[in-house]
Scaffold this motif. Structure first.
Motif, PDB file in Angstrom:
ATOM      1  N   GLN A  35     -65.949 -35.653   0.950  1.00 16.83           N
ATOM      2  CA  GLN A  35     -65.253 -36.900   1.246  1.00 16.83           C
ATOM      3  C   GLN A  35     -64.663 -36.923   2.660  1.00 16.83           C
ATOM      4  O   GLN A  35     -64.776 -37.930   3.343  1.00 16.83           O
ATOM      5  CB  GLN A  35     -64.185 -37.171   0.176  1.00 16.83           C
ATOM      6  CG  GLN A  35     -63.586 -38.545   0.235  1.00 16.83           C
ATOM      7  CD  GLN A  35     -62.339 -38.609   1.075  1.00 16.83           C
ATOM      8  OE1 GLN A  35     -61.629 -37.622   1.242  1.00 16.83           O
ATOM      9  NE2 GLN A  35     -62.081 -39.752   1.638  1.00 16.83           N
ATOM     10  N   PRO A  36     -64.050 -35.842   3.156  1.00 15.87           N
ATOM     11  CA  PRO A  36     -63.539 -35.893   4.536  1.00 15.87           C
ATOM     12  C   PRO A  36     -64.646 -36.105   5.574  1.00 15.87           C
ATOM     13  O   PRO A  36     -64.443 -36.787   6.574  1.00 15.87           O
ATOM     14  CB  PRO A  36     -62.874 -34.532   4.724  1.00 15.87           C
ATOM     15  CG  PRO A  36     -62.523 -34.092   3.354  1.00 15.87           C
ATOM     16  CD  PRO A  36     -63.620 -34.624   2.483  1.00 15.87           C
ATOM     17  N   LEU A  37     -65.804 -35.577   5.316  1.00 10.09           N
ATOM     18  CA  LEU A  37     -66.923 -35.783   6.226  1.00 10.09           C
ATOM     19  C   LEU A  37     -67.374 -37.246   6.201  1.00 10.09           C
ATOM     20  O   LEU A  37     -67.697 -37.822   7.243  1.00 10.09           O
ATOM     21  CB  LEU A  37     -68.082 -34.857   5.863  1.00 10.09           C
ATOM     22  CG  LEU A  37     -69.275 -34.845   6.788  1.00 10.09           C
ATOM     23  CD1 LEU A  37     -68.871 -34.511   8.215  1.00 10.09           C
ATOM     24  CD2 LEU A  37     -70.301 -33.848   6.294  1.00 10.09           C
ATOM     25  N   GLU A  51     -73.605 -51.138  13.334  1.00  8.06           N
ATOM     26  CA  GLU A  51     -73.823 -52.169  12.328  1.00  8.06           C
ATOM     27  C   GLU A  51     -73.820 -51.613  10.909  1.00  8.06           C
ATOM     28  O   GLU A  51     -73.679 -52.365   9.955  1.00  8.06           O
ATOM     29  CB  GLU A  51     -75.139 -52.890  12.593  1.00  8.06           C
ATOM     30  CG  GLU A  51     -75.121 -53.700  13.866  1.00  8.06           C
ATOM     31  CD  GLU A  51     -76.433 -54.400  14.116  1.00  8.06           C
ATOM     32  OE1 GLU A  51     -77.317 -54.363  13.242  1.00  8.06           O
ATOM     33  OE2 GLU A  51     -76.573 -54.981  15.195  1.00  8.06           O
ATOM     34  N   ASP A  52     -73.952 -50.308  10.768  1.00  5.56           N
ATOM     35  CA  ASP A  52     -74.007 -49.711   9.430  1.00  5.56           C
ATOM     36  C   ASP A  52     -72.644 -49.261   8.905  1.00  5.56           C
ATOM     37  O   ASP A  52     -72.562 -48.563   7.909  1.00  5.56           O
ATOM     38  CB  ASP A  52     -74.980 -48.543   9.409  1.00  5.56           C
ATOM     39  CG  ASP A  52     -74.577 -47.410  10.328  1.00  5.56           C
ATOM     40  OD1 ASP A  52     -73.653 -47.595  11.138  1.00  5.56           O
ATOM     41  OD2 ASP A  52     -75.202 -46.343  10.234  1.00  5.56           O
ATOM     42  N   TRP A  53     -71.555 -49.700   9.540  1.00  3.35           N
ATOM     43  CA  TRP A  53     -70.240 -49.272   9.074  1.00  3.35           C
ATOM     44  C   TRP A  53     -69.918 -49.750   7.659  1.00  3.35           C
ATOM     45  O   TRP A  53     -69.220 -49.035   6.937  1.00  3.35           O
ATOM     46  CB  TRP A  53     -69.137 -49.637  10.065  1.00  3.35           C
ATOM     47  CG  TRP A  53     -68.747 -51.081  10.105  1.00  3.35           C
ATOM     48  CD1 TRP A  53     -69.217 -52.027  10.953  1.00  3.35           C
ATOM     49  CD2 TRP A  53     -67.799 -51.730   9.268  1.00  3.35           C
ATOM     50  NE1 TRP A  53     -68.639 -53.234  10.690  1.00  3.35           N
ATOM     51  CE2 TRP A  53     -67.760 -53.082   9.657  1.00  3.35           C
ATOM     52  CE3 TRP A  53     -66.987 -51.318   8.217  1.00  3.35           C
ATOM     53  CZ2 TRP A  53     -66.931 -54.018   9.046  1.00  3.35           C
ATOM     54  CZ3 TRP A  53     -66.175 -52.256   7.598  1.00  3.35           C
ATOM     55  CH2 TRP A  53     -66.144 -53.580   8.007  1.00  3.35           C
ATOM     56  N   PRO A  54     -70.393 -50.910   7.193  1.00 10.98           N
ATOM     57  CA  PRO A  54     -70.105 -51.264   5.796  1.00 10.98           C
ATOM     58  C   PRO A  54     -70.696 -50.271   4.791  1.00 10.98           C
ATOM     59  O   PRO A  54     -70.092 -50.003   3.749  1.00 10.98           O
ATOM     60  CB  PRO A  54     -70.730 -52.646   5.630  1.00 10.98           C
ATOM     61  CG  PRO A  54     -70.731 -53.229   7.001  1.00 10.98           C
ATOM     62  CD  PRO A  54     -71.019 -52.046   7.896  1.00 10.98           C
ATOM     63  N   ALA A  55     -71.833 -49.706   5.101  1.00  7.38           N
ATOM     64  CA  ALA A  55     -72.431 -48.701   4.215  1.00  7.38           C
ATOM     65  C   ALA A  55     -71.581 -47.432   4.205  1.00  7.38           C
ATOM     66  O   ALA A  55     -71.387 -46.815   3.154  1.00  7.38           O
ATOM     67  CB  ALA A  55     -73.853 -48.379   4.658  1.00  7.38           C
ATOM     68  N   ALA A  56     -71.059 -47.045   5.364  1.00 10.78           N
ATOM     69  CA  ALA A  56     -70.185 -45.881   5.437  1.00 10.78           C
ATOM     70  C   ALA A  56     -68.894 -46.139   4.665  1.00 10.78           C
ATOM     71  O   ALA A  56     -68.391 -45.261   3.964  1.00 10.78           O
ATOM     72  CB  ALA A  56     -69.881 -45.539   6.892  1.00 10.78           C
ATOM     73  N   ALA A  61     -65.465 -45.220  -0.050  1.00 12.00           N
ATOM     74  CA  ALA A  61     -64.703 -45.868  -1.119  1.00 12.00           C
ATOM     75  C   ALA A  61     -65.091 -45.333  -2.491  1.00 12.00           C
ATOM     76  O   ALA A  61     -64.246 -45.206  -3.376  1.00 12.00           O
ATOM     77  CB  ALA A  61     -64.908 -47.375  -1.067  1.00 12.00           C
ATOM     78  N   ALA A  62     -66.344 -44.996  -2.660  1.00 12.07           N
ATOM     79  CA  ALA A  62     -66.793 -44.444  -3.935  1.00 12.07           C
ATOM     80  C   ALA A  62     -66.273 -43.023  -4.160  1.00 12.07           C
ATOM     81  O   ALA A  62     -66.111 -42.597  -5.297  1.00 12.07           O
ATOM     82  CB  ALA A  62     -68.319 -44.444  -3.998  1.00 12.07           C
ATOM     83  N   ALA A  63     -65.984 -42.309  -3.085  1.00 14.39           N
ATOM     84  CA  ALA A  63     -65.597 -40.909  -3.196  1.00 14.39           C
ATOM     85  C   ALA A  63     -64.090 -40.674  -3.150  1.00 14.39           C
ATOM     86  O   ALA A  63     -63.636 -39.594  -3.478  1.00 14.39           O
ATOM     87  CB  ALA A  63     -66.255 -40.099  -2.088  1.00 14.39           C
ATOM     88  N   THR A  64     -63.326 -41.683  -2.751  1.00 14.23           N
ATOM     89  CA  THR A  64     -61.895 -41.472  -2.590  1.00 14.23           C
ATOM     90  C   THR A  64     -61.096 -42.070  -3.741  1.00 14.23           C
ATOM     91  O   THR A  64     -61.542 -43.013  -4.395  1.00 14.23           O
ATOM     92  CB  THR A  64     -61.401 -42.060  -1.250  1.00 14.23           C
ATOM     93  OG1 THR A  64     -60.071 -41.649  -1.020  1.00 14.23           O
ATOM     94  CG2 THR A  64     -61.459 -43.561  -1.242  1.00 14.23           C
ATOM     95  N   SER A  65     -59.935 -41.501  -3.981  1.00 11.12           N
ATOM     96  CA  SER A  65     -59.080 -42.025  -5.046  1.00 11.12           C
ATOM     97  C   SER A  65     -58.013 -42.969  -4.500  1.00 11.12           C
ATOM     98  O   SER A  65     -57.470 -43.779  -5.233  1.00 11.12           O
ATOM     99  CB  SER A  65     -58.412 -40.880  -5.797  1.00 11.12           C
ATOM    100  OG  SER A  65     -57.623 -40.125  -4.903  1.00 11.12           O
ATOM    101  N   ASP A  66     -57.704 -42.885  -3.214  1.00  6.80           N
ATOM    102  CA  ASP A  66     -56.689 -43.737  -2.608  1.00  6.80           C
ATOM    103  C   ASP A  66     -57.335 -44.645  -1.570  1.00  6.80           C
ATOM    104  O   ASP A  66     -57.458 -44.283  -0.403  1.00  6.80           O
ATOM    105  CB  ASP A  66     -55.590 -42.879  -1.977  1.00  6.80           C
ATOM    106  CG  ASP A  66     -54.422 -43.702  -1.479  1.00  6.80           C
ATOM    107  OD1 ASP A  66     -54.389 -44.923  -1.740  1.00  6.80           O
ATOM    108  OD2 ASP A  66     -53.527 -43.125  -0.845  1.00  6.80           O
ATOM    109  N   ARG A  67     -57.763 -45.813  -1.999  1.00  3.85           N
ATOM    110  CA  ARG A  67     -58.468 -46.730  -1.100  1.00  3.85           C
ATOM    111  C   ARG A  67     -57.544 -47.434  -0.127  1.00  3.85           C
ATOM    112  O   ARG A  67     -58.007 -48.074   0.805  1.00  3.85           O
ATOM    113  CB  ARG A  67     -59.263 -47.723  -1.930  1.00  3.85           C
ATOM    114  CG  ARG A  67     -60.416 -47.037  -2.650  1.00  3.85           C
ATOM    115  CD  ARG A  67     -61.319 -48.027  -3.333  1.00  3.85           C
ATOM    116  NE  ARG A  67     -62.364 -47.321  -4.032  1.00  3.85           N
ATOM    117  CZ  ARG A  67     -62.353 -47.088  -5.331  1.00  3.85           C
ATOM    118  NH1 ARG A  67     -61.360 -47.502  -6.069  1.00  3.85           N
ATOM    119  NH2 ARG A  67     -63.349 -46.412  -5.895  1.00  3.85           N
TER     120      ARG A  67
END
Length: 75
Positions: A35-37, A51-56, A61-67
Motif C-alpha cells: 500500500q505505501p508503494l 492522465e492515469d492518476w484516477p487508476a492509481a 483506495a482499495a488497499a487503504t483503510s483510511d480514505r
C-alpha cells in the motif's frame, strides 16, 4: 530506490521529482499489495500530471483503510 530511502520518499514529496515514474511502476508490479508503494505511485502521478492518476487513486483506495488521507493527497 532501496529499503533505506523508501521511507524518505514517503515522508518528503519533493524527493519524488528525482525518482522516475517507470521505476515506481516496475516496483508496484513486483509488489502489488504494498500500500505505501501504491501511495507513492499516486503522488508521482499527481506530481507529473499524468492522465492515469484516477487508476492509481482507485488502486490505493482499495488497499487503504483510511480514505480521508487520500482526500488530502488529491485536494
Amino acid at each position: 530506490m532501496n529499503a533505506e530511502n523508501f521511507s524518505q520518499y514517503l515522508q518528503d514529496r519533493s524527493l519524488l521529482h528525482q525518482l522516475p515514474y517507470e521505476e515506481l511502476k516496475t516496483l508496484s508490479m513486483q509488489y502489488p499489495y504494498c500500500q505505501p508503494l501504491q501511495l507513492l505511485m499516486l503522488r508521482k502521478s499527481l506530481q507529473d500530471k499524468r492522465e492515469d492518476w484516477p487508476a492509481a487513486l482507485a488502486k490505493v483506495a482499495a488497499a487503504t483503510s483510511d480514505r480521508s488521507l487520500l482526500y488530502a493527497e488529491v485536494a
